[in-house]
Design a protein around this motif. Structure first.
Motif, short mmCIF file in Angstrom:
data_model
loop_
_atom_site.label_atom_id
_atom_site.label_comp_id
_atom_site.label_asym_id
_atom_site.label_seq_id
_atom_site.Cartn_x
_atom_site.Cartn_y
_atom_site.Cartn_z
N THR A 104 0.80 -1.22 0.00
CA THR A 104 0.00 0.00 0.00
C THR A 104 0.83 1.27 0.00
OG1 THR A 104 -0.13 0.02 2.42
CG2 THR A 104 -1.86 -1.16 1.24
N SER A 105 2.12 1.17 0.32
CA SER A 105 2.92 2.39 0.43
C SER A 105 4.27 2.32 -0.27
CB SER A 105 3.15 2.74 1.92
OG SER A 105 3.88 1.72 2.57
N ASP A 106 4.74 1.13 -0.67
CA ASP A 106 6.09 1.01 -1.22
C ASP A 106 6.15 1.03 -2.75
OD1 ASP A 106 6.93 0.83 1.35
OD2 ASP A 106 7.36 -1.32 1.33
N GLY A 107 5.00 1.06 -3.42
CA GLY A 107 5.00 1.04 -4.88
C GLY A 107 5.42 -0.30 -5.46
N VAL A 108 5.29 -1.38 -4.68
CA VAL A 108 5.68 -2.71 -5.11
C VAL A 108 4.50 -3.42 -5.78
CG1 VAL A 108 6.41 -4.99 -4.30
CG2 VAL A 108 7.45 -2.93 -3.34
N ASP A 109 4.76 -4.03 -6.94
CA ASP A 109 3.72 -4.75 -7.66
C ASP A 109 3.60 -6.21 -7.21
OD1 ASP A 109 2.87 -2.70 -9.65
OD2 ASP A 109 4.97 -2.83 -10.22
N ALA A 110 4.73 -6.84 -6.92
CA ALA A 110 4.73 -8.24 -6.50
C ALA A 110 5.99 -8.49 -5.68
CB ALA A 110 4.69 -9.18 -7.71
N ALA A 160 -6.16 -10.32 1.56
CA ALA A 160 -6.06 -9.37 0.45
C ALA A 160 -4.92 -9.71 -0.50
CB ALA A 160 -5.87 -7.95 0.99
N LEU A 161 -4.12 -10.73 -0.16
CA LEU A 161 -2.96 -11.07 -0.96
C LEU A 161 -3.13 -12.40 -1.67
CD1 LEU A 161 -0.09 -10.13 1.52
CD2 LEU A 161 -1.03 -8.73 -0.32
N GLU A 162 -2.57 -12.47 -2.86
CA GLU A 162 -2.45 -13.72 -3.60
C GLU A 162 -1.09 -14.33 -3.25
OE1 GLU A 162 -3.91 -16.43 -6.69
OE2 GLU A 162 -4.83 -14.77 -5.59
N VAL A 163 -1.07 -15.53 -2.69
CA VAL A 163 0.17 -16.17 -2.26
C VAL A 163 0.24 -17.56 -2.88
CG1 VAL A 163 1.55 -16.98 -0.30
CG2 VAL A 163 0.14 -14.91 -0.08
N GLU A 164 1.33 -17.84 -3.61
CA GLU A 164 1.50 -19.15 -4.23
C GLU A 164 2.91 -19.66 -4.00
OE1 GLU A 164 1.73 -21.05 -8.68
OE2 GLU A 164 0.10 -19.65 -8.28
N PHE A 207 5.45 -16.63 -4.21
CA PHE A 207 5.11 -15.43 -4.99
C PHE A 207 3.93 -14.76 -4.31
CE2 PHE A 207 2.39 -13.39 -8.14
CZ PHE A 207 3.28 -12.54 -8.78
N ILE A 208 4.01 -13.43 -4.13
CA ILE A 208 2.97 -12.69 -3.43
C ILE A 208 2.64 -11.43 -4.22
CG2 ILE A 208 2.29 -11.61 -1.24
CD1 ILE A 208 4.66 -13.10 0.04
N CYS A 209 1.36 -11.15 -4.35
CA CYS A 209 0.92 -9.87 -4.92
C CYS A 209 -0.47 -9.55 -4.38
CB CYS A 209 0.92 -9.91 -6.45
SG CYS A 209 -0.43 -10.86 -7.18
#
Length: 326
Positions: free
Chosen positions: A137-143, A157-161, A278-280
């Motif tokens: 929400t604050s770091d500008g990170v996509d994944a 709220a996160l996709e985790v695989e 992997f998280i996004c």
């Protein structure tokens, strides 16, 4: 007559504190002091005429009113951040920001990343290496790629695989074996210089040298001495140079084992209960660049040939056969 809405800064202070349930962490995120944050929240409570937090000596809990207010504010600020991020993406539409741990970046991702860039020249990948969890929400990170417990509960709220299950292996350089070996039994490592990756113990609660020796049936091994590093890549670099024997994650040592820079003196592996994942944010999982990077990662993991990390076979005069480099 309608009452004027509370100041945006006060609402922002409450939302951050409610999300972290910590004034210190919320203040750090908003770049203010905990005292200033507490003052903003008390002002909001006075304005609303409602108590939003139950404050303990070292604890913070939402009241009924706080629980009612938090979801709407969290969603609202998320929409604001997304709107601002969409403007950033308009001005820099080709950038994909990935957050990864330094050891994983250096030893696994960086040597392969050119293949993604070749396949997707329209996307510029920016890798941000950090041991801290990414704040989407604050770091500008996509994944992000993170070392997680395989049993860890995840934010909805996160996709985790899961990408790679991790095991711990003992590794050393061929030159180290030539100088100190051959090692015909794990007991022979008791007197050898040991290298410690402290990030495994301090942050990840992974098995240690003591656990490896115990699994090998070796007693009274002194694991208190040796070189210590706080990142995996530095520990592996020292091991390649012949500084000692290192206990490390097999995925991080994969390329050094494949090329023969490192070998496994013994086939013993320890399950770690951890994995790279992997998280996004779920709201970003269908973005074209995120989907492409995720698919590429899975292809790279599927292409790993773990037989290439097979240990060498020793004879009375040292190494007879090294692990395959093909």
């Amino acid at each position: 007559m309608n009452r004027a809405p509370p100041p945006l800064n006060a609402l922002r202070a409450f939302e951050a504190a409610a999300r972290h349930l910590s004034l210190t962490k919320a203040a750090l995120e908003l770049n203010v002091t905990p005292g200033a944050l507490s003052h903003q929240i008390r002002g909001l409570e006075d304005l609303l005429g409602l108590k939003l937090f139950d404050r303990g000596v070292r604890s913070l809990a939402l009241t009924t009113a706080g629980k009612a207010l938090q979801p709407g504010l969290q969603t609202g600020f998320l929409h604001i951040r997304d709107a601002l991020a969409s403007l950033n993406r308009l001005s820099d539409a080709r950038a994909l920001v990935i957050s990864t741990p330094p050891g994983f970046t250096s030893k696994w991702l960086a040597p392969r990343l050119y293949r993604f860039s070749t396949a997707h020249p329209e996307t510029d990948v920016r890798v941000s290496s950090s041991l801290n969890n990414a704040n989407f929400t604050s770091d500008g990170v996509d994944a992000a790629i993170r070392n997680l417990s395989v049993n860890l509960a995840h934010d909805e709220a996160l996709e985790v695989e899961k990408l790679i299950d991790l095991a711990l292996v003992a590794v050393c350089s061929p030159a180290f074996v030539e100088e100190h070996g051959p090692f015909t039994s794990p007991d022979m490592l008791k007197g050898m210089p040991l290298i410690h990756d402290d990030s495994l113990i301090s942050r990840l609660a992974a098995p240690s040298w003591a656990d490896w020796f115990a699994a090998a049936g070796v007693r009274d091994a002194d694991v208190s001495r040796g070189l210590r590093f706080n990142t995996s890549d530095h520990a592996l670099d020292a091991t390649v140079e012949g500084a000692g024997v290192l206990l490390t994650f097999d995925a991080l040592a994969y390329d050094d084992l494949r090329t023969g820079r490192l070998i496994m003196p013994f086939a013993l592996t320890l399950p770690s209960g951890r994995c790279y994942a992997f998280i996004c944010p779920k709201r970003r999982r269908e973005a074209v660049d995120v989907r492409a990077f995720h698919a590429w990662l899975k292809e790279e993991v599927a292409a790993l040939d773990w037989m290439k990390r097979a240990p060498p076979i020793f004879g009375p005069r040292g190494i007879v056969r090294k692990a395959s480099n093909c």
